[in-house]
Each structure stands twice: as C-alpha cells, then as structure tokens.
Design a protein around this motif. Structure first.
Motif, mmCIF file in Angstrom:
data_model
loop_
_atom_site.group_PDB
_atom_site.id
_atom_site.type_symbol
_atom_site.label_atom_id
_atom_site.label_comp_id
_atom_site.label_asym_id
_atom_site.label_seq_id
_atom_site.Cartn_x
_atom_site.Cartn_y
_atom_site.Cartn_z
ATOM 1 N N ARG A 125 0.835 -1.210 0.000
ATOM 2 C CA ARG A 125 0.000 0.000 0.000
ATOM 3 C C ARG A 125 0.863 1.251 0.000
ATOM 4 N NH1 ARG A 125 -3.388 -3.063 3.635
ATOM 5 N NH2 ARG A 125 -2.355 -2.092 5.411
ATOM 6 N N LYS A 126 1.928 1.221 0.787
ATOM 7 C CA LYS A 126 2.836 2.371 0.860
ATOM 8 C C LYS A 126 3.460 2.668 -0.498
ATOM 9 C CE LYS A 126 7.179 3.849 3.006
ATOM 10 N NZ LYS A 126 8.297 3.448 3.898
ATOM 11 N N CYS A 127 3.745 1.616 -1.273
ATOM 12 C CA CYS A 127 4.374 1.771 -2.590
ATOM 13 C C CYS A 127 3.375 2.112 -3.688
ATOM 14 C CB CYS A 127 5.128 0.501 -2.969
ATOM 15 S SG CYS A 127 6.563 0.176 -1.929
ATOM 16 N N GLY A 128 2.093 2.158 -3.349
ATOM 17 C CA GLY A 128 1.091 2.487 -4.345
ATOM 18 C C GLY A 128 0.800 1.379 -5.326
ATOM 19 N N VAL A 141 5.798 -5.750 -8.858
ATOM 20 C CA VAL A 141 5.850 -5.019 -7.588
ATOM 21 C C VAL A 141 7.017 -4.034 -7.598
ATOM 22 C CG1 VAL A 141 6.238 -5.231 -5.110
ATOM 23 C CG2 VAL A 141 4.707 -6.820 -6.261
ATOM 24 N N ALA A 142 8.181 -4.470 -8.096
ATOM 25 C CA ALA A 142 9.366 -3.605 -8.135
ATOM 26 C C ALA A 142 9.117 -2.368 -8.980
ATOM 27 C CB ALA A 142 10.565 -4.384 -8.677
ATOM 28 N N LEU A 143 8.409 -2.529 -10.079
ATOM 29 C CA LEU A 143 8.123 -1.390 -10.945
ATOM 30 C C LEU A 143 7.326 -0.326 -10.199
ATOM 31 C CD1 LEU A 143 7.254 -3.113 -14.350
ATOM 32 C CD2 LEU A 143 9.318 -1.842 -13.752
ATOM 33 N N TYR A 144 6.259 -0.748 -9.536
ATOM 34 C CA TYR A 144 5.432 0.209 -8.816
ATOM 35 C C TYR A 144 6.181 0.808 -7.625
ATOM 36 C CZ TYR A 144 1.281 -0.858 -11.536
ATOM 37 O OH TYR A 144 0.370 -0.988 -12.564
ATOM 38 N N ALA A 145 7.037 0.012 -7.001
ATOM 39 C CA ALA A 145 7.743 0.470 -5.808
ATOM 40 C C ALA A 145 8.819 1.491 -6.139
ATOM 41 C CB ALA A 145 8.365 -0.725 -5.078
ATOM 42 N N ASN A 146 9.467 1.365 -7.310
ATOM 43 C CA ASN A 146 10.669 2.167 -7.574
ATOM 44 C C ASN A 146 10.598 3.099 -8.766
ATOM 45 O OD1 ASN A 146 12.014 0.926 -5.403
ATOM 46 N ND2 ASN A 146 12.639 -0.783 -6.682
ATOM 47 N N VAL A 147 9.612 2.937 -9.636
ATOM 48 C CA VAL A 147 9.593 3.770 -10.833
ATOM 49 C C VAL A 147 9.395 5.247 -10.488
ATOM 50 C CG1 VAL A 147 7.109 3.624 -11.359
ATOM 51 C CG2 VAL A 147 8.771 3.853 -13.215
ATOM 52 N N ALA A 148 8.555 5.539 -9.499
ATOM 53 C CA ALA A 148 8.346 6.939 -9.107
ATOM 54 C C ALA A 148 9.623 7.536 -8.532
ATOM 55 C CB ALA A 148 7.205 7.028 -8.087
ATOM 56 N N LEU A 197 15.211 0.191 -16.640
ATOM 57 C CA LEU A 197 16.223 0.714 -15.718
ATOM 58 C C LEU A 197 15.887 0.371 -14.268
ATOM 59 C CD1 LEU A 197 16.809 4.233 -17.324
ATOM 60 C CD2 LEU A 197 18.345 2.264 -17.408
ATOM 61 N N VAL A 198 14.593 0.433 -13.935
ATOM 62 C CA VAL A 198 14.164 0.103 -12.574
ATOM 63 C C VAL A 198 14.569 -1.322 -12.220
ATOM 64 C CG1 VAL A 198 12.131 -0.401 -11.167
ATOM 65 C CG2 VAL A 198 12.300 1.774 -12.350
ATOM 66 N N LEU A 199 14.408 -2.226 -13.174
ATOM 67 C CA LEU A 199 14.721 -3.630 -12.914
ATOM 68 C C LEU A 199 16.217 -3.866 -12.748
ATOM 69 C CD1 LEU A 199 12.221 -5.387 -15.335
ATOM 70 C CD2 LEU A 199 12.007 -5.004 -12.874
ATOM 71 N N LYS A 200 17.021 -2.932 -13.209
ATOM 72 C CA LYS A 200 18.471 -3.061 -13.069
ATOM 73 C C LYS A 200 18.960 -2.496 -11.730
ATOM 74 C CE LYS A 200 19.534 -2.916 -18.037
ATOM 75 N NZ LYS A 200 20.240 -4.206 -18.115
ATOM 76 N N MET A 201 18.142 -1.662 -11.094
ATOM 77 C CA MET A 201 18.552 -1.073 -9.822
ATOM 78 C C MET A 201 18.648 -2.131 -8.734
ATOM 79 S SD MET A 201 16.771 2.692 -9.582
ATOM 80 C CE MET A 201 15.159 2.036 -9.231
ATOM 81 N N LEU A 219 19.434 2.280 0.004
ATOM 82 C CA LEU A 219 19.709 3.006 -1.220
ATOM 83 C C LEU A 219 19.469 2.109 -2.427
ATOM 84 C CD1 LEU A 219 21.159 4.745 0.946
ATOM 85 C CD2 LEU A 219 22.928 5.211 -0.733
ATOM 86 N N LEU A 220 19.058 2.715 -3.518
ATOM 87 C CA LEU A 220 18.953 2.014 -4.792
ATOM 88 C C LEU A 220 20.174 2.400 -5.623
ATOM 89 C CD1 LEU A 220 15.177 2.681 -5.516
ATOM 90 C CD2 LEU A 220 16.192 0.584 -4.619
#
Length: 219
Positions: free
Chosen positions: A22-25, A67-74, A93-97, A171-172
């Motif tokens: 929920r926190k990650c939207g 899940v990773a996309l929604y959590a980190n793309v923003a 790029l998000v998937l590479k972080m 950190l990412l």
C-alpha cells in the motif's frame, strides 16, 4: 505449538507485506495476487519470513517484477536525468537497480574515489561532509547523487565529498554498466544523457570560474 507459532509469523508477514504494498502504491488487484500467492505457498509449506519487502524475494519473478516497478519507478522519475525517459525504458532501468542497506556510520563513498554508480535514497538519512567532517548537506528519501558517474568517460569521474549513513538506510544503486544495453537499444536516450552531461559540466565550469575569479578559466 510450533504450527501455531509458524501461523502467527506467517500472518505477521502478510500484514507487513500488505502495508508495504500500500505504501508503494501497488494497485489493489496486484496486491491481491501477491497475497493469494502467499496463501498458496503457505499451504505448500514453502513460506516463512519476517515480512515486508524482504519477503518479496519469495515471489515468482513476474510478480516480483511488477511489484518492483510500482515500488521504484516513481523514485527513479525524480532524477532529472530520467524524468523524460519513455515508460518502457524506465521500467528496464528500474529492474536493473539494486537495493543496498547500510548500517549507522557506514561510508558509502569517499572524496577522491572513482565513481561508477549513482545512488538514490529510498529510506534513511545520509550526511555529505568534507574531509575535516564539516557537514555540506543532509540527504533523505528521494534524494540522489552520483548520476554524473553513470556518464563519465574512461572512469575518470571522482567523488567530490564523503557520504556516510547516519542510521540504517536503504539506497537504490544503478551502475554505468547497467546503461550499456539501454544505450545500444535506445540511441535517443544516449543523446539525451550526453546533452544532460554537457549542461551539467557547463554549469559546473561556470561555478568553478565564479569561485576562482583570480584565475583565468578556459572553456
């Protein structure tokens, strides 16, 4: 008794994971898919963990990716270098972080180190200091540094300050090598980053000239 304790731990894990999603939207439909997978894994005796995003490592790759996309793309979109990147490339790029956790007092980078990666603060507080320990700036959630290291030629970009973790921080990390394939597949992205680097170096040059006006600055 052991079965009851395991069930309690499982419920704590799912509750923690729900809060994290929920926190990650993350959309509700995707949240439900994650929890249904946990329920399935529980019935198969596969799943016991501490919950939250640590438990996400048990997910199948496709669910984990979504899940990773929604959590980190923003988070990545906050970086000037990537704010106009097309969605497909941004997802790549998000998937590479890679997430990295630092403990209190950990040195993340030292002045003079060769920079080959950039960092985005997902959680926690960092202090940027001089060699004598004078605080330059504090960094927190959403802040980033080292993006120029991704674009430097011949690994000749050196860190200009020391950065250490004040408490526990996550950190990412994105390395310059992570960009090699996107550069090949998306030539326009490479042009965009080169333009960004030129603007950055021009601004840096002007600042340097302002602070060293007694010297002659050449372009």
């Amino acid at each position: 008794a052991n079965a009851n304790e395991a069930r309690v731990e499982f419920e704590k894990m799912t509750d923690s994971t729900k809060k994290y999603l929920r926190k990650c939207g993350v959309p509700k439909q995707l949240q439900q898919r994650v929890i249904r997978w946990y329920d399935y894994s529980w019935t198969k005796g596969r799943l016991v963990d501490k919950g939250g995003d640590t438990a996400l490592r048990y997910l199948p790759e496709k669910l984990k990716t979504q899940v990773a996309l929604y959590a980190n793309v923003a988070t990545l979109q906050k970086v000037d270098l990537f704010k106009d990147v097309p969605p497909g490339l941004l997802h790549e790029l998000v998937l590479k972080m890679k997430p990295v956790v630092y403990t209190p007092g950990d040195i993340i980078c030292r002045r003079g180190d060769i920079g080959r990666e950039m960092f985005i603060v997902k959680d926690g507080k960092l202090a940027v200091t001089t060699d004598s320990g004078i605080l330059i700036v504090m960094l927190g959630e959403g802040d980033y540094f080292g993006e120029i290291s991704l674009l430097a030629v011949n690994d000749n970009n050196r860190r200009t300050a020391n950065v250490h973790s004040l408490g526990y921080s996550e950190l990412l990390v994105l390395t310059k090598y992570d960009l090699e394939e996107p550069f090949q597949e998306h030539p326009d992205f490479k042009v965009q980053t080169n333009d960004y680097l030129s603007i950055y170096l021009s601004i840096y040059h002007n600042k340097l000239c302002t602070h060293t006006s007694h010297r002659k600055c050449s372009k």
